[in-house]
Motif scaffolding. Structure first.
Motif, PDB file in Angstrom:
ATOM      1  N   LEU A 166      47.993   9.052  40.884  1.00 54.62           N
ATOM      2  CA  LEU A 166      47.047   8.448  41.826  1.00 54.62           C
ATOM      3  C   LEU A 166      47.059   6.923  41.773  1.00 54.62           C
ATOM      4  N   GLY A 167      47.661   6.350  40.726  1.00 52.02           N
ATOM      5  CA  GLY A 167      47.700   4.889  40.604  1.00 52.02           C
ATOM      6  C   GLY A 167      46.366   4.271  40.225  1.00 52.02           C
ATOM      7  N   ILE A 168      45.542   5.025  39.502  1.00 51.52           N
ATOM      8  CA  ILE A 168      44.214   4.525  39.130  1.00 51.52           C
ATOM      9  C   ILE A 168      44.308   3.233  38.317  1.00 51.52           C
ATOM     10  N   PHE A 177      34.161   1.277  36.497  1.00 49.99           N
ATOM     11  CA  PHE A 177      35.218   1.652  35.563  1.00 49.99           C
ATOM     12  C   PHE A 177      36.128   0.459  35.310  1.00 49.99           C
ATOM     13  N   HIS A 178      36.550   0.343  34.045  1.00 50.91           N
ATOM     14  CA  HIS A 178      37.409  -0.755  33.601  1.00 50.91           C
ATOM     15  C   HIS A 178      38.671  -0.177  32.953  1.00 50.91           C
ATOM     16  N   LEU A 179      39.707  -1.003  32.911  1.00 44.12           N
ATOM     17  CA  LEU A 179      40.956  -0.642  32.258  1.00 44.12           C
ATOM     18  C   LEU A 179      40.902  -1.030  30.788  1.00 44.12           C
ATOM     19  N   THR A 180      41.481  -0.217  29.921  1.00 47.72           N
ATOM     20  CA  THR A 180      41.612  -0.529  28.498  1.00 47.72           C
ATOM     21  C   THR A 180      43.083  -0.814  28.196  1.00 47.72           C
ATOM     22  N   GLN A 189      36.009  -1.225  39.250  1.00 48.80           N
ATOM     23  CA  GLN A 189      35.656  -0.587  40.511  1.00 48.80           C
ATOM     24  C   GLN A 189      34.703   0.577  40.265  1.00 48.80           C
ATOM     25  N   SER A 190      33.925   0.895  41.270  1.00 45.78           N
ATOM     26  CA  SER A 190      33.037   2.047  41.197  1.00 45.78           C
ATOM     27  C   SER A 190      33.809   3.317  41.506  1.00 45.78           C
ATOM     28  N   ILE A 191      33.235   4.441  41.153  1.00 44.62           N
ATOM     29  CA  ILE A 191      33.894   5.711  41.440  1.00 44.62           C
ATOM     30  C   ILE A 191      34.003   5.923  42.943  1.00 44.62           C
TER      31      ILE A 191
END
Length: 357
Positions: free
Chosen positions: A47-49, A94-97, A57-59
């Protein structure tokens, strides 16, 4: 089913001494549920999340962009957040780790393509046929699909594209490890043997850029050779790096001082591996060195990625095998080489150094 109160991160990170008392039932449940996590990672890679989360970004935003069902996507991302692949803040963004960043495309250490392949239906079907391989010693893939993987690969361009991308991305960390752990300065001519059309030429380009007086040869089947030629031109190495095609079962480019054979020998049984290495022995300079870049299976009960990928080799291809140090020593000796050193790296691969015997 595992209770929703259990924290999955217990299975992935080093734990303090108190965690040693976790009951064996819980530990084995964690292990049995690992396939669910693999599929979850694979689908968010498709999905390229991770690419979307360069900014929080929000859900709702994520679901709209990916054309997914909002609540369903949230339930999946909540799972992956518990494994520190993403995080959800108090405002619902949501954030990237650092782990999740490895699922981005177009980054140097990306594992996105690898994650996609792990979740592909053909890969799941292959592992579902493991009992056939255990009963017969034959690849489950051939039994399930009625053909060898190479033929399936040739007939399915999308599978081939994803598989090649997975191999290139998985081996990128290996190139970094090779450069960090081996000194090529003393070699006049370096020959980089491609991996059956899945190499990208970046290793030989990096070596030559770091050593301005050397020349190199990149040797592979025709599949990706035009891409490697473009890389050599773009990096300004056309006058020092020759790109040639051929077959490792026929001959190697002659006269190299060091031959790098990466992620190739494990694809073949001893007889075919020896045939390849004997061709290298005929081509190598008198005082040259051969560097096999492969996983080396550790002895005893030590955990190893190579051990699980050895089972994958059993399921996927006739004769493919990950070897121990002693097994590599025997194959090299039968090919006219003497193993001199095994250099570990921060990647799953080791550098197996040998010289003409």
């Amino acid at each position: 089913m595992v209770s929703s109160q259990h924290k999955p991160s217990d299975a992935t990170a080093p734990r303090p001494p108190v965690a040693q008392g976790v009951p064996p039932q819980v530990k084995i449940l964690q292990m049995m549920n690992a396939y669910r996590l693999a599929q979850s990672i694979s689908v968010v890679a498709k999905l390229g999340i991770a690419d979307l989360l360069t900014q929080p970004q929000s859900i709702t935003e994520l679901a709209q962009t990916t054309a997914t069902h909002e609540q369903s996507l949230y339930r999946l991302l909540r799972v992956l957040a518990s494994f520190d692949i993403f995080t959800e803040d108090e405002s619902g963004l949501f954030h990237l780790t650092p782990r999740g960043a490895l699922l981005q495309s177009n980054v140097s250490n990306s594992l996105r393509d690898y994650a996609i392949v792990v979740g592909e239906m053909w890969h799941w079907r292959m592992w579902g046929g493991i009992l056939h391989s255990l009963k017969t010693g034959e690849p489950a893939f051939d039994h399930l699909f009625g053909m060898e993987f190479e033929e399936y690969y040739q007939q399915n361009p999308e599978v081939a594209k994803n598989f090649d991308g997975a191999m290139v991305s998985a081996l990128a960390m290996t190139d970094v490890a090779i450069l960090a752990n081996y000194d090529f300065a003393s070699f006049e001519c370096i020959v980089d043997i491609g991996t059956g059309g899945q190499g990208d030429g970046k290793l030989i380009a990096s070596i030559l850029k770091n050593n301005s007086l050397q020349r190199g040869v990149y040797f592979d089947s025709p599949t990706r050779i035009e891409q490697v030629k473009r890389l050599v031109e773009v990096t300004g190495l056309s006058d020092r790096c020759e790109v040639v095609t051929g077959d490792v079962f026929a001959s190697f480019p002659p006269g190299g001082n060091v031959y790098i054979v990466k992620n190739l020998i494990h694809d073949y049984d001893d007889d075919r591996a020896i045939a390849i290495l004997k061709n290298c022995r005929q081509a190598i300079a008198e005082h040259g060195k051969l560097l096999l870049i492969e996983m080396v299976i550790p002895p005893g009960n030590e955990p190893s990625l190579g051990k699980i990928l050895d089972v994958e080799a059993l399921l996927m291809s006739t004769g493919a095998i990950e070897r121990t140090e002693e097994q590599y020593r025997e194959v090299l000796s039968a090919s006219g080489f003497q193993l001199t050193n095994i250099i570990s790296s921060k990647s799953p691969m080791s550098i197996i150094e040998s010289v003409p015997a």
